[in-house]
Structures are given as structure tokens and as C-alpha cells.
Design a protein around this motif. Structure first.
Motif, PDB file in Angstrom:
ATOM      1  N   GLY A  77       0.784  -1.220   0.000  1.00 29.61           N
ATOM      2  CA  GLY A  77       0.000   0.000   0.000  1.00 29.61           C
ATOM      3  C   GLY A  77       0.818   1.272   0.000  1.00 29.61           C
ATOM      4  O   GLY A  77       0.313   2.333  -0.405  1.00 29.61           O
ATOM      5  N   VAL A  78       2.070   1.198   0.457  1.00 30.45           N
ATOM      6  CA  VAL A  78       2.905   2.409   0.475  1.00 30.45           C
ATOM      7  C   VAL A  78       3.862   2.456  -0.711  1.00 30.45           C
ATOM      8  O   VAL A  78       4.638   3.415  -0.844  1.00 30.45           O
ATOM      9  CB  VAL A  78       3.699   2.533   1.793  1.00 30.45           C
ATOM     10  N   MET A  79       3.805   1.459  -1.594  1.00 27.44           N
ATOM     11  CA  MET A  79       4.673   1.467  -2.770  1.00 27.44           C
ATOM     12  C   MET A  79       4.163   2.436  -3.825  1.00 27.44           C
ATOM     13  O   MET A  79       2.959   2.695  -3.935  1.00 27.44           O
ATOM     14  CB  MET A  79       4.784   0.055  -3.359  1.00 27.44           C
ATOM     15  N   ASP A  80       5.085   2.950  -4.605  1.00 31.40           N
ATOM     16  CA  ASP A  80       4.743   3.833  -5.716  1.00 31.40           C
ATOM     17  C   ASP A  80       4.124   3.036  -6.854  1.00 31.40           C
ATOM     18  O   ASP A  80       4.251   1.801  -6.934  1.00 31.40           O
ATOM     19  CB  ASP A  80       6.002   4.533  -6.245  1.00 31.40           C
ATOM     20  N   ALA A  81       3.483   3.745  -7.766  1.00 33.51           N
ATOM     21  CA  ALA A  81       2.964   3.097  -8.969  1.00 33.51           C
ATOM     22  C   ALA A  81       4.105   2.614  -9.855  1.00 33.51           C
ATOM     23  O   ALA A  81       4.002   1.566 -10.506  1.00 33.51           O
ATOM     24  CB  ALA A  81       2.064   4.059  -9.732  1.00 33.51           C
ATOM     25  N   GLU A  82       5.199   3.378  -9.878  1.00 34.85           N
ATOM     26  CA  GLU A  82       6.369   2.971 -10.651  1.00 34.85           C
ATOM     27  C   GLU A  82       7.205   1.980  -9.844  1.00 34.85           C
ATOM     28  O   GLU A  82       7.147   1.951  -8.613  1.00 34.85           O
ATOM     29  CB  GLU A  82       7.221   4.208 -10.989  1.00 34.85           C
ATOM     30  N   PRO A  83       8.017   1.146 -10.512  1.00 34.82           N
ATOM     31  CA  PRO A  83       8.831   0.158  -9.790  1.00 34.82           C
ATOM     32  C   PRO A  83       9.770   0.813  -8.781  1.00 34.82           C
ATOM     33  O   PRO A  83      10.303   1.900  -9.009  1.00 34.82           O
ATOM     34  CB  PRO A  83       9.611  -0.535 -10.907  1.00 34.82           C
ATOM     35  N   MET A  84       9.956   0.117  -7.663  1.00 33.28           N
ATOM     36  CA  MET A  84      10.852   0.569  -6.603  1.00 33.28           C
ATOM     37  C   MET A  84      11.895  -0.511  -6.330  1.00 33.28           C
ATOM     38  O   MET A  84      11.651  -1.696  -6.551  1.00 33.28           O
ATOM     39  CB  MET A  84      10.080   0.833  -5.300  1.00 33.28           C
ATOM     40  N   ASP A  85      13.059  -0.097  -5.843  1.00 30.66           N
ATOM     41  CA  ASP A  85      13.973  -1.049  -5.234  1.00 30.66           C
ATOM     42  C   ASP A  85      13.374  -1.450  -3.893  1.00 30.66           C
ATOM     43  O   ASP A  85      12.783  -0.620  -3.194  1.00 30.66           O
ATOM     44  CB  ASP A  85      15.342  -0.400  -5.035  1.00 30.66           C
ATOM     45  N   VAL A  86      13.518  -2.723  -3.523  1.00 27.41           N
ATOM     46  CA  VAL A  86      12.942  -3.213  -2.277  1.00 27.41           C
ATOM     47  C   VAL A  86      14.051  -3.860  -1.463  1.00 27.41           C
ATOM     48  O   VAL A  86      14.771  -4.734  -1.956  1.00 27.41           O
ATOM     49  CB  VAL A  86      11.806  -4.221  -2.540  1.00 27.41           C
ATOM     50  N   ILE A  87      14.197  -3.400  -0.206  1.00 32.82           N
ATOM     51  CA  ILE A  87      15.164  -3.986   0.707  1.00 32.82           C
ATOM     52  C   ILE A  87      14.427  -4.420   1.968  1.00 32.82           C
ATOM     53  O   ILE A  87      13.448  -3.798   2.374  1.00 32.82           O
ATOM     54  CB  ILE A  87      16.317  -3.020   1.052  1.00 32.82           C
ATOM     55  N   GLY A  88      14.891  -5.510   2.573  1.00 29.42           N
ATOM     56  CA  GLY A  88      14.245  -5.990   3.777  1.00 29.42           C
ATOM     57  C   GLY A  88      15.227  -6.697   4.680  1.00 29.42           C
ATOM     58  O   GLY A  88      16.238  -7.237   4.231  1.00 29.42           O
ATOM     59  N   HIS A  89      14.899  -6.718   5.964  1.00 27.21           N
ATOM     60  CA  HIS A  89      15.737  -7.326   6.992  1.00 27.21           C
ATOM     61  C   HIS A  89      14.887  -8.310   7.789  1.00 27.21           C
ATOM     62  O   HIS A  89      13.812  -7.951   8.266  1.00 27.21           O
ATOM     63  CB  HIS A  89      16.290  -6.223   7.895  1.00 27.21           C
ATOM     64  N   ARG A 108      12.180  -3.228  -8.770  1.00 22.04           N
ATOM     65  CA  ARG A 108      13.300  -2.954  -9.662  1.00 22.04           C
ATOM     66  C   ARG A 108      14.526  -3.783  -9.277  1.00 22.04           C
ATOM     67  O   ARG A 108      15.264  -4.272 -10.121  1.00 22.04           O
ATOM     68  CB  ARG A 108      13.619  -1.457  -9.621  1.00 22.04           C
ATOM     69  N   SER A 109      14.762  -3.908  -7.975  1.00 22.71           N
ATOM     70  CA  SER A 109      15.809  -4.777  -7.453  1.00 22.71           C
ATOM     71  C   SER A 109      15.379  -5.229  -6.066  1.00 22.71           C
ATOM     72  O   SER A 109      14.528  -4.596  -5.433  1.00 22.71           O
ATOM     73  CB  SER A 109      17.169  -4.058  -7.381  1.00 22.71           C
ATOM     74  N   LEU A 110      15.967  -6.332  -5.592  1.00 25.59           N
ATOM     75  CA  LEU A 110      15.568  -6.932  -4.324  1.00 25.59           C
ATOM     76  C   LEU A 110      16.812  -7.241  -3.503  1.00 25.59           C
ATOM     77  O   LEU A 110      17.724  -7.918  -3.987  1.00 25.59           O
ATOM     78  CB  LEU A 110      14.796  -8.230  -4.592  1.00 25.59           C
ATOM     79  N   THR A 111      16.851  -6.712  -2.275  1.00 22.61           N
ATOM     80  CA  THR A 111      17.928  -7.040  -1.350  1.00 22.61           C
ATOM     81  C   THR A 111      17.316  -7.588  -0.068  1.00 22.61           C
ATOM     82  O   THR A 111      16.472  -6.926   0.546  1.00 22.61           O
ATOM     83  CB  THR A 111      18.793  -5.822  -1.009  1.00 22.61           C
ATOM     84  N   MET A 112      17.748  -8.769   0.342  1.00 18.06           N
ATOM     85  CA  MET A 112      17.254  -9.395   1.565  1.00 18.06           C
ATOM     86  C   MET A 112      18.421  -9.674   2.499  1.00 18.06           C
ATOM     87  O   MET A 112      19.364 -10.364   2.116  1.00 18.06           O
ATOM     88  CB  MET A 112      16.534 -10.702   1.241  1.00 18.06           C
ATOM     89  N   PHE A 113      18.353  -9.135   3.711  1.00 13.65           N
ATOM     90  CA  PHE A 113      19.363  -9.440   4.723  1.00 13.65           C
ATOM     91  C   PHE A 113      18.767 -10.422   5.723  1.00 13.65           C
ATOM     92  O   PHE A 113      17.840 -10.099   6.453  1.00 13.65           O
ATOM     93  CB  PHE A 113      19.844  -8.173   5.436  1.00 13.65           C
TER      94      PHE A 113
END
Length: 267
Positions: A77-89, A108-113
Motif C-alpha cells: 500500500g505504500v509502494m509507488d505506482a512505478e517500480p521501486m527497489d525493495v530492501i528488507g531485513h 526494480r531490485s531486491l535485497t534481503m538481509f
């Protein structure tokens, strides 16, 4: 999906750069915990960092709806309409993975820690789950007895290596006690794969540029999970942060941010 009706998260906005990044925090933290990463990434990015229910300035989880579904829906729900980079921990990283599988066009890209998607470890290395369950026994026992303070202390000791509970500021301890009741609500998604992410071909179809990251001192269950995800995902690097533990995005922000920047460049 049984997300909490009407839940809207509090959102921290870190930075003011043109590249927009969704940043999903770990359990017992809050969106502002990404401040160190935001500083290291510099003025080219803006991190959009929602607080999970019962965390930070967000309203409490109702204890009835599915917690994992609520976090997932709120994050989308808080993501933009355009692609975003997504990071998570940690749990945030597992939620980031769920978003990438369900909505690859928005990532756009995905980083998972250190994603705690333990269904992978259960499938690939069951012995690591035995070790995890032994390690987590004091937490589970406290929660079964309804002792949130002891449960939060055990959980914090297990994952953060933050030292003695009594040495933490009272405000930090209170925030952890407030949030600890959500942990059992994540079990279905993380342990039982209720979303079917391990069905044949699902993760393999994710071609988003991805980094799967862990600390050098990660628990065996995290090592098994990261290795399994990196093998399955179609475009993933498997990375280790020297000297770090589970809280690497906070304790080793520079090294983690360097890898985030690299995978963002691939995106």
C-alpha cells in the motif's frame, strides 16, 4: 488474504533523492532503523520505511487477522505506482520476497538481509531447524506462559546479540515487549509456506536482480535459508558481511549499503 481491516502504517521517509526504495524492517524494530543505510546510500535515494503493526508509531496488531498478510498488504500500500527497489531485513526480508514473487513488475531490485523464511531450511537442511528450535526454546516457553517481557528478552538475545536486557534503555525494552506478541502470528508464512513460494518453479521464475545477504556469524538456520534462496532465485547473488551478525544493517551499515547500491545498479 485476511489483513487487518483499516490498518495504515506509519511511514518514515529517509532521504530525498530521486531513486525510491521500499525498506522493510525486522521484528522488534521500526522504519527509522534504516537511517544508517539511508545515510550510506547518500542523496541519490529516498527510503520509504513503514512501521509494522505493534511497532514504532503504527497502531497495534489486532491479534485476529493474519499478521503476515497485514504487513504484506500495508507494504504494498505504500509502494509507488512505478517500480521501486525493495530492501528488507529478517521478517521484512521475507515480506520483500513475497512482494517480488507476487508483483515482480513493481520491484526494480531486491535485497534481503537474513530473511527468516525458514520453510527453505526445513526443506533443505532439517538439522538446522532442530538447532534453531533448541536455540529458541526459552522464547517459545515464555510465550506459551504469556510472559511477554521474558519472551522479548529471549528473542532479543537470540537475534540481536545486544547484550544484557537490563542494559538496554527502558524505552527500547518497552517497545520490544509491545511488539513481541506478533511473532507467533508469522509462523504459517515463515515455517509452513502458506503462500506457496516453494512450489516448483515459483522462486526460479523471479528474475529481478537480487542480493541474498547474511552476517558472517549467522545462525545455521539462516545459512541454510540464504543458500537455498540463492540457489532457487533466478538472478541472485549470495553475500556474506564480514564480522556481522543478524543486525548487520545497523551494525555494519556501510558494508551492507555498498552491496545494496551494487544490486540497485543492476536494476
Amino acid at each position: 488474504m485476511t489483513a487487518q481491516p483499516g490498518f495504515t502504517p506509519h511511514v518514515s521517509t529517509l532521504g530525498s533523492g530521486p531513486r525510491r526504495v521500499l525498506a522493510l524492517h525486522c521484528t522488534l524494530a521500526f522504519g527509522g532503523a534504516w537511517a544508517g543505510i539511508a545515510r550510506q546510500l547518500g542523496d541519490s535515494v529516498t527510503l520509504v520505511a513503514p512501521d509494522m503493526p505493534s511497532h514504532g508509531k503504527s497502531a497495534d496488531w489486532d491479534g485476529v487477522s493474519d499478521f503476515s498478510d497485514t504487513v504484506y498488504a500495508a507494504s504494498l500500500g505504500v509502494m509507488d505506482a512505478e517500480p521501486m527497489d525493495v530492501i528488507g531485513h529478517s521478517f521484512g526480508a521475507a515480506t520483500a520476497l513475497r512482494i517480488a514473487v507476487a508483483h515482480p513488475e513493481r520491484v526494480r531490485s531486491l535485497t534481503m538481509f537474513e530473511p527468516v523464511f525458514f520453510a527453505v531450511a526445513q526443506e533443505d537442511d532439517p538439522q538446522s531447524m532442530v538447532s534453531h528450535n533448541q536455540h529458541a526454546a526459552p522464547f517459545f516457553e515464555a510465550m506459551e506462559q504469556g510472559d511477554s517481557a521474558v519472551g522479548a528478552r529471549a528473542f532479543n538475545r537470540m537475534w540481536s546479540g545486544a547484550g544484557k536486557w537490563d542494559s538496554l534503555p527502558e524505552r527500547a525494552r518497552a517497545a520490544m515487549v509491545r511488539a513481541i506478541h506478533v511473532v507467533p502470528g508469522t509462523h504459517g508464512f515463515l515455517f509452513d509456506d502458506t503462500e506457496g513460494l516453494l512450489r516448483p518453479g515459483v522462486l526460479e521464475a523471479v528474475r529481478i536482480p537480487t542480493a541474498v545477504m547474511r552476517g558472517e556469524h549467522a545462525l545455521p538456520v539462516i545459512i541454510a535459508t540464504n543458500d537455498g534462496l540463492a540457489r532457487r532465485l533466478g538472478n541472485a547473488e549470495n553475500l556474506v558481511i564480514e564480522g556481522a551478525g543478524h543486525m548487520g544493517p545497523i551494525t555494519h551499515a556501510r558494508a551492507v549499503a555498498d552491496h545494496i547500491a551494487a544490486v540497485m545498479a543492476r536494476g
